[in-house]
Design a protein around this motif. Structure first.
Motif, PDB file in Angstrom:
ATOM      1  N   SER A 276      37.398 -30.540  20.705  1.00 14.36           N
ATOM      2  CA  SER A 276      38.241 -30.650  19.521  1.00 14.36           C
ATOM      3  C   SER A 276      37.817 -29.618  18.484  1.00 14.36           C
ATOM      4  CB  SER A 276      38.114 -32.053  18.911  1.00 14.36           C
ATOM      5  OG  SER A 276      38.474 -33.035  19.866  1.00 14.36           O
ATOM      6  N   PRO A 277      38.764 -29.016  17.752  1.00 16.69           N
ATOM      7  CA  PRO A 277      40.188 -29.292  17.846  1.00 16.69           C
ATOM      8  C   PRO A 277      40.754 -28.889  19.209  1.00 16.69           C
ATOM      9  CG  PRO A 277      39.786 -27.428  16.381  1.00 16.69           C
ATOM     10  CD  PRO A 277      38.455 -28.010  16.717  1.00 16.69           C
TER      11      PRO A 277
ATOM     12  N   GLU B 251      40.620 -23.630   9.186  1.00 18.57           N
ATOM     13  CA  GLU B 251      39.630 -24.609   8.725  1.00 18.57           C
ATOM     14  C   GLU B 251      39.515 -24.516   7.211  1.00 18.57           C
ATOM     15  OE1 GLU B 251      37.563 -26.878  10.349  1.00 18.57           O
ATOM     16  OE2 GLU B 251      38.570 -26.473  12.262  1.00 18.57           O
TER      17      GLU B 251
ATOM     18  N   GLY C 168      45.170 -33.420  11.406  1.00 20.21           N
ATOM     19  CA  GLY C 168      44.546 -34.431  12.262  1.00 20.21           C
ATOM     20  C   GLY C 168      45.069 -34.397  13.681  1.00 20.21           C
TER      21      GLY C 168
ATOM     22  N   TRP D 192      42.921 -33.540  16.743  1.00 20.04           N
ATOM     23  CA  TRP D 192      41.765 -34.361  17.102  1.00 20.04           C
ATOM     24  C   TRP D 192      42.214 -35.650  17.783  1.00 20.04           C
ATOM     25  CZ3 TRP D 192      36.401 -33.732  16.150  1.00 20.04           C
ATOM     26  CH2 TRP D 192      36.068 -32.482  15.574  1.00 20.04           C
TER      27      TRP D 192
ATOM     28  N   ASP E 202      40.676 -36.278  12.420  1.00 18.68           N
ATOM     29  CA  ASP E 202      39.824 -35.113  12.161  1.00 18.68           C
ATOM     30  C   ASP E 202      38.717 -35.577  11.214  1.00 18.68           C
ATOM     31  OD1 ASP E 202      38.648 -32.779  11.311  1.00 18.68           O
ATOM     32  OD2 ASP E 202      40.503 -31.820  10.645  1.00 18.68           O
TER      33      ASP E 202
ATOM     34  N   ASN F 233      41.003 -29.258   9.717  1.00 18.67           N
ATOM     35  CA  ASN F 233      41.730 -28.376  10.637  1.00 18.67           C
ATOM     36  C   ASN F 233      43.251 -28.461  10.505  1.00 18.67           C
ATOM     37  OD1 ASN F 233      42.810 -28.058  13.850  1.00 18.67           O
ATOM     38  ND2 ASN F 233      41.456 -26.497  13.047  1.00 18.67           N
TER      39      ASN F 233
END
Lengths: 425, 425
Positions: free
Chosen positions: A136-137, A353, A377, A380, A385, A390
């Motif tokens: 992840s991401p 990011e 989110g 993830w 997240d 992200n």
């Protein structure tokens, strides 16, 4: 100027200025969409000639004599297998070309694990818990498959050369309920990372507590380079698995969804002889066969690996300038904010990011101003997240002028959300 | 002359004559195939113009503005939903048009029951046993889905108006592990039976021990009539289920596999609003969407229900003479043998019932003489025809002259197997 070094008063003044700018964006009544990795209209036009490759007067037999209009052939016509094998670094005999969606093949294989098990191992439905390693991401639709099937997802940090392998090895070795890992090895979704040879080797050779552990190798962007001279080529997971005595550990996937037409492409799985035999026997119960006319259409249009590479250069000529513009605008607009972003050589995304705790707010601000981004989110597992940083940027769909407008809004939203976060500290 | 009334000596003489005739057939070195319900080449040619309906210069947007070349739309473009709804007696809003295979939709729905359960009922994988009612003789690919998923199959005798409903009602009411029934309600595979209004009403209204019992209504031959003026039209299972207070009990299926191209057609499911919502949410995890260009191609070619009906008349003009010839040859060749067969008004098969214990032998004799039939037993769960009588005849694929040769062989094999059986009594 670094945001982190600004005084409270300076931040307040900056906030007021950004709010004024944001209000101007909102007043424009924009309706722009950067949510998904969809090709733009000019990219789709590149494949229009394919629609003339199969018509009422063309030869509709495969090279082995199969009438592509009728029932029959479960694993793809030979020339389509060869075409897909060429971009998958695989022996065509151990490739199945199925329908229009590699995601559907992945879903089917995970559900086969759940319902039947692999190569004699117990069906996962008979076990108390199943878990999965999720770099992840990563790709939201991979995670959605696990979530729907009740598979516990274990996020592992992505690095610039693939997942954090110390973590992956530790988890795989210690827990027999861990049955697989999602990998987008080349131009990863969303970070653009390319797995290093070392990562490929470690994935193939690592100790797994589960004998039926599988690497789901979703090479979605295997021919999707952005810049000539900077083409990546990830090491072959099949060769690595064979070399380390785990020939059945991987399933490779690829499709032409972002080569020809999304939704009307062809998709394939490549695997060991034992896995392919099992896949064929199970899929043969599920369907009478896939669309061979569309397979023929693709072969006639793309030809071979060289034809495919030439075609992909036309895509790159359209989308590389979009990536460049996004990167330039981030660079120019976000100096000192403390945000970072990927600079991929291929694929469909730029991974952004922001400061901790700003991703959701940034996406909400953009949405309010008429610019739809991928939900914060989404990259993830469970849409969670942990640091809320992200955001996946998908530059391909909007035309250049719209993309520019959207990025102006995005940059403003990032700055505003960052200032808000710093003031709330 | 009735075989049953012949003396042992007469039977022995007949056997010698038939063996001589059979040896002549074997000497011809035939290689003919009547195994599957595949359209013949002349039928496939009927749909060639469809391939020109979508080309590089045509409008590729759906009526709602969807770009059929790109991602998006899970449940089908509106005009394709309307087309399929028209032959499924359903509201287009509660129809999903998916990929090329209705069998695949059925498999997915049975596996959804297993993995997730329906509308809040427990997933079947959590239950000790799942069972299914299988009207027999029936469709081998339905049975294969149950067998692969470990679902216990309960055969129920087919009558000329559908399954033996006393049996079906008894089983459904008494056993909560019984979760479904396979139905091919119009021109059933293989018997050609058309479900009566009474059978439809009883299926819809019967008491089921399982609240999540589902009727899998595979209306594969809904527009596949053979003779003008003798078109069947089975009662609507949806209306019957709604009228009896079980609105979620059915899933309807149809496809254009035997309308346009097998493998390159479009397939659809129709159901209640609650079921459709659940299907969409689950399929939305499985794939990013189906081939909308092929949906568009079908709508442009077939138009509407009238266009489809006109097209189906062209199929009938080609295949009705094949059915007629098979029926004539059985009639002329098998007088007195004691075998029976169906005389369908539509669909793809003639169902043959030989003397007890002769089906396997007949098919083996035909195979030896170069004529491949559907395997004896295939029409029963677990390939186990308890009396070894049923053979599915599929007359559509071979050209007329080959079909005639194949049927000469078949008639000879039936007689020889029958005489052998009578001598062995």
């Amino acid at each position: 100027m670094s945001y982190a070094e600004l005084s409270r008063e300076e931040l307040e003044a900056l906030k007021a200025a950004l709010e004024a700018e944001y209000a101007e964006h909102c007043a424009k009544g924009l309706a722009l969409n950067m949510a998904r990795g969809k090709p733009g209209a000019d990219q789709l036009a590149l494949s229009l000639p394919m629609l003339d490759c199969v018509n009422a007067t063309t030869e509709l037999f495969a090279e082995d004599g199969t009438d592509c209009r009728n029932y029959g052939v479960m694993d793809g016509i030979p020339e389509a297998k060869r075409l897909m094998a060429s971009i998958m670094d695989h022996d065509a005999e151990r490739v199945c070309v199925f329908g229009n969606s590699s995601l559907n093949i992945m879903y089917d294989l995970v559900s086969h694990g759940m319902l039947y098990g692999y190569l004699g191992a117990p069906a996962w439905k008979t076990l108390p818990e199943i878990a999965w390693i999720c770099p992840s991401p990563g790709y939201d639709r991979h995670f959605a498959i696990c979530e729907q099937l009740g598979i516990r997802m274990i996020p592992v940090r992505m690095t610039e050369t693939g997942p954090d392998m110390d973590e992956v090895e530790r988890i795989a070795a210690s827990d027999a309920s861990v049955k697989g890992i999602w990998c987008v090895p080349q131009y990863s979704n969303p970070t653009g990372a390319v797995y290093s040879d070392e990562v490929v080797r470690r994935l193939a050779s690592m100790e797994c507590a589960a004998e039926d552990f599988r690497i789901f190798w979703d090479n979605a962007y295997c021919v999707h380079h952005l810049y000539e001279g900077r083409e990546a080529h990830v090491a072959d997971i099949a060769a690595a698995c064979e070399a380390s005595g785990h020939p059945d550990r991987y399933f490779k996937f690829a499709s032409t969804s972002k080569v020809t037409f999304p939704g009307a492409g062809i998709a394939a799985v490549a695997a060991s002889a034992a896995n392919i035999a099992e896949i064929k026997s199970r899929v043969g119960v599920q369907t009478v066969g896939y669309d061979k006319l569309n397979q023929l259409r693709h072969v006639k249009f793309l030809g071979d690996a060289n034809g495919m590479a030439e075609h992909m250069k036309k895509h790159a000529a359209i989308i590389a300038p979009k990536f460049d513009m996004v990167l330039d605008m981030l660079e120019a607009g976000l100096e000192g904010v403390g945000a970072t972003w990927s600079k991929p050589d291929g694929g469909y995304f730029i991974s952004f990011e922001g400061l901790p705790g700003t991703a959701k707010r940034t996406v909400a601000l953009a949405k309010e101003a008429g610019v739809t981004m991928t939900g914060a989110g989404a990259t993830w597992p469970y849409k969670n997240d942990p640091r809320d940083t992200n955001i996946r940027i998908a530059p391909t769909l909007p035309p250049m002028n719209e993309l520019e407008q959207a990025m102006e809004v995005f940059v403003c939203c990032v700055k505003l959300a960052s200032v808000e976060a710093l003031l709330a500290e």
